[in-house]
Scaffold this motif. Structure first.
Motif, PDB file in Angstrom:
ATOM      1  N   ILE A 195       0.732  -1.314   0.090  1.00  0.00           N
ATOM      2  CA  ILE A 195      -0.050   0.076  -0.145  1.00  0.00           C
ATOM      3  C   ILE A 195       0.862   1.205   0.057  1.00  0.00           C
ATOM      4  O   ILE A 195       0.506   2.236  -0.752  1.00  0.00           O
ATOM      5  N   THR A 196       1.795   1.282   0.887  1.00  0.00           N
ATOM      6  CA  THR A 196       2.417   2.521   1.135  1.00  0.00           C
ATOM      7  C   THR A 196       3.362   2.953  -0.227  1.00  0.00           C
ATOM      8  O   THR A 196       3.509   3.912  -0.532  1.00  0.00           O
ATOM      9  N   SER A 197       3.976   1.752  -1.043  1.00  0.00           N
ATOM     10  CA  SER A 197       4.717   2.142  -2.172  1.00  0.00           C
ATOM     11  C   SER A 197       3.762   2.364  -3.258  1.00  0.00           C
ATOM     12  O   SER A 197       4.185   3.210  -3.887  1.00  0.00           O
ATOM     13  N   ARG A 198       2.591   1.980  -3.303  1.00  0.00           N
ATOM     14  CA  ARG A 198       1.700   2.283  -4.313  1.00  0.00           C
ATOM     15  C   ARG A 198       1.505   3.735  -4.102  1.00  0.00           C
ATOM     16  O   ARG A 198       1.264   4.426  -5.266  1.00  0.00           O
ATOM     17  N   LEU A 199       1.148   4.006  -3.058  1.00  0.00           N
ATOM     18  CA  LEU A 199       0.739   5.466  -2.938  1.00  0.00           C
ATOM     19  C   LEU A 199       1.971   6.429  -2.414  1.00  0.00           C
ATOM     20  O   LEU A 199       1.612   7.686  -2.006  1.00  0.00           O
ATOM     21  N   ASN A 200       3.321   6.140  -2.672  1.00  0.00           N
ATOM     22  CA  ASN A 200       4.296   7.011  -2.439  1.00  0.00           C
ATOM     23  C   ASN A 200       4.616   7.459  -0.925  1.00  0.00           C
ATOM     24  O   ASN A 200       4.562   8.654  -0.922  1.00  0.00           O
ATOM     25  N   LEU A 201       4.194   6.694  -0.030  1.00  0.00           N
ATOM     26  CA  LEU A 201       4.194   6.914   1.611  1.00  0.00           C
ATOM     27  C   LEU A 201       5.256   6.473   2.145  1.00  0.00           C
ATOM     28  O   LEU A 201       5.605   5.167   1.619  1.00  0.00           O
ATOM     29  N   HIS A 202       5.914   6.994   3.184  1.00  0.00           N
ATOM     30  CA  HIS A 202       6.817   6.442   3.933  1.00  0.00           C
ATOM     31  C   HIS A 202       6.112   5.622   5.190  1.00  0.00           C
ATOM     32  O   HIS A 202       5.135   6.218   5.707  1.00  0.00           O
ATOM     33  N   ILE A 203       6.749   4.508   5.448  1.00  0.00           N
ATOM     34  CA  ILE A 203       6.232   3.646   6.764  1.00  0.00           C
ATOM     35  C   ILE A 203       7.233   3.684   7.705  1.00  0.00           C
ATOM     36  O   ILE A 203       8.349   3.660   7.105  1.00  0.00           O
ATOM     37  N   ALA A 204       6.626   3.690   8.871  1.00  0.00           N
ATOM     38  CA  ALA A 204       7.791   3.703  10.130  1.00  0.00           C
ATOM     39  C   ALA A 204       7.258   2.624  10.930  1.00  0.00           C
ATOM     40  O   ALA A 204       6.069   2.587  11.399  1.00  0.00           O
ATOM     41  N   VAL A 205       8.095   1.500  11.278  1.00  0.00           N
ATOM     42  CA  VAL A 205       7.602   0.246  12.039  1.00  0.00           C
ATOM     43  C   VAL A 205       7.897   0.564  13.349  1.00  0.00           C
ATOM     44  O   VAL A 205       9.295   0.449  13.536  1.00  0.00           O
ATOM     45  N   GLN A 206       7.201   0.561  14.320  1.00  0.00           N
ATOM     46  CA  GLN A 206       7.526   0.640  15.741  1.00  0.00           C
ATOM     47  C   GLN A 206       8.169  -0.655  16.324  1.00  0.00           C
ATOM     48  O   GLN A 206       7.641  -1.512  16.143  1.00  0.00           O
ATOM     49  N   CYS A 207       9.152  -0.430  16.835  1.00  0.00           N
ATOM     50  CA  CYS A 207       9.946  -1.654  17.605  1.00  0.00           C
ATOM     51  C   CYS A 207       9.276  -1.671  19.184  1.00  0.00           C
ATOM     52  O   CYS A 207       8.368  -0.874  19.457  1.00  0.00           O
ATOM     53  N   CYS A 208       9.292  -2.834  19.718  1.00  0.00           N
ATOM     54  CA  CYS A 208       8.697  -3.238  21.123  1.00  0.00           C
ATOM     55  C   CYS A 208       9.559  -2.175  22.153  1.00  0.00           C
ATOM     56  O   CYS A 208      10.512  -1.562  21.860  1.00  0.00           O
ATOM     57  N   GLU A 209       9.376  -2.253  23.260  1.00  0.00           N
ATOM     58  CA  GLU A 209       9.546  -1.717  24.303  1.00  0.00           C
ATOM     59  C   GLU A 209      11.079  -1.859  24.627  1.00  0.00           C
ATOM     60  O   GLU A 209      11.904  -0.961  25.097  1.00  0.00           O
TER      61      GLU A 209
END
Length: 180
Positions: free
Chosen positions: A62-76
């Motif tokens: 989805i994000t590549s199709r819409l040219n968005l940046h994704i940020a994936v949160q790590c755990c605590e």
């Protein structure tokens, strides 16, 4: 565990959140995700790389199709740092830290994202435009002010509770101000 169904649910939640937040080319959307919660287990206790891969591949599509940046949160265990592409870090002037997320220190989704995202790096802080939280991982610290809660039509991915946030500019100026 139906990975196809999980991927479909994630895609739907992201599509709705992106639309609700009116995200534009180059904006950032955060993913906070517990693969353990998706499987119906306690957060951080039953991580699954297979579930992580299904989730991250759906988000990347989805994000590549819409040219968005994704940020994936790590755990605590990594202080909720975020996996992003190096290009996102450069564009938003984010300070890169040195760590490689693993399933036991970072979480399954973050470790898969670190492997799958092109030129992945980890940053400690970000002010994103929107976020999706799968499994009550608490993503609010990563979304810029003013945060607007969003309720996707899909309430669960697998067994994990889903919420989302978008953001809007502050309304300033008082009673004589005019807004769009």
């Amino acid at each position: 565990m139906n990975l196809t169904e999980i991927k479909s649910q994630v895609e739907q939640v992201f599509k709705e959140t992106i639309e609700a937040g009116e995200l534009e080319h180059g904006d950032i959307i955060v993913l906070g995700c517990s693969s353990s919660e998706i499987l119906g287990e306690h957060i951080g206790k039953a991580g699954s790389s297979e579930v992580g891969q299904a989730v991250i591949s759906a988000v990347m599509d989805i994000t590549s199709r819409l040219n968005l940046h994704i940020a994936v949160q790590c755990c605590e265990h990594l202080n909720r740092a975020l996996v992003v592409t190096k290009s996102c870090a450069v564009v938003y002037n984010l300070e890169v830290v040195r760590v490689c997320p693993t399933p036991s220190a970072g979480g399954s989704c973050a470790s898969v994202a670190y492997e799958m995202l092109p030129n992945a790096v980890v940053v400690e802080h970000i002010k994103a435009h929107a976020a999706v939280d799968i499994g009550d991982t608490h993503i609010g610290m990563h979304v810029k002010f003013v945060q607007v809660p969003f309720r996707p039509t899909i309430k669960r991915v697998g067994q994990a509770h889903v919420t989302a946030l978008t953001s809007r500019p502050k309304l300033i100026g008082g009673t004589r101000a005019k807004y769009d």
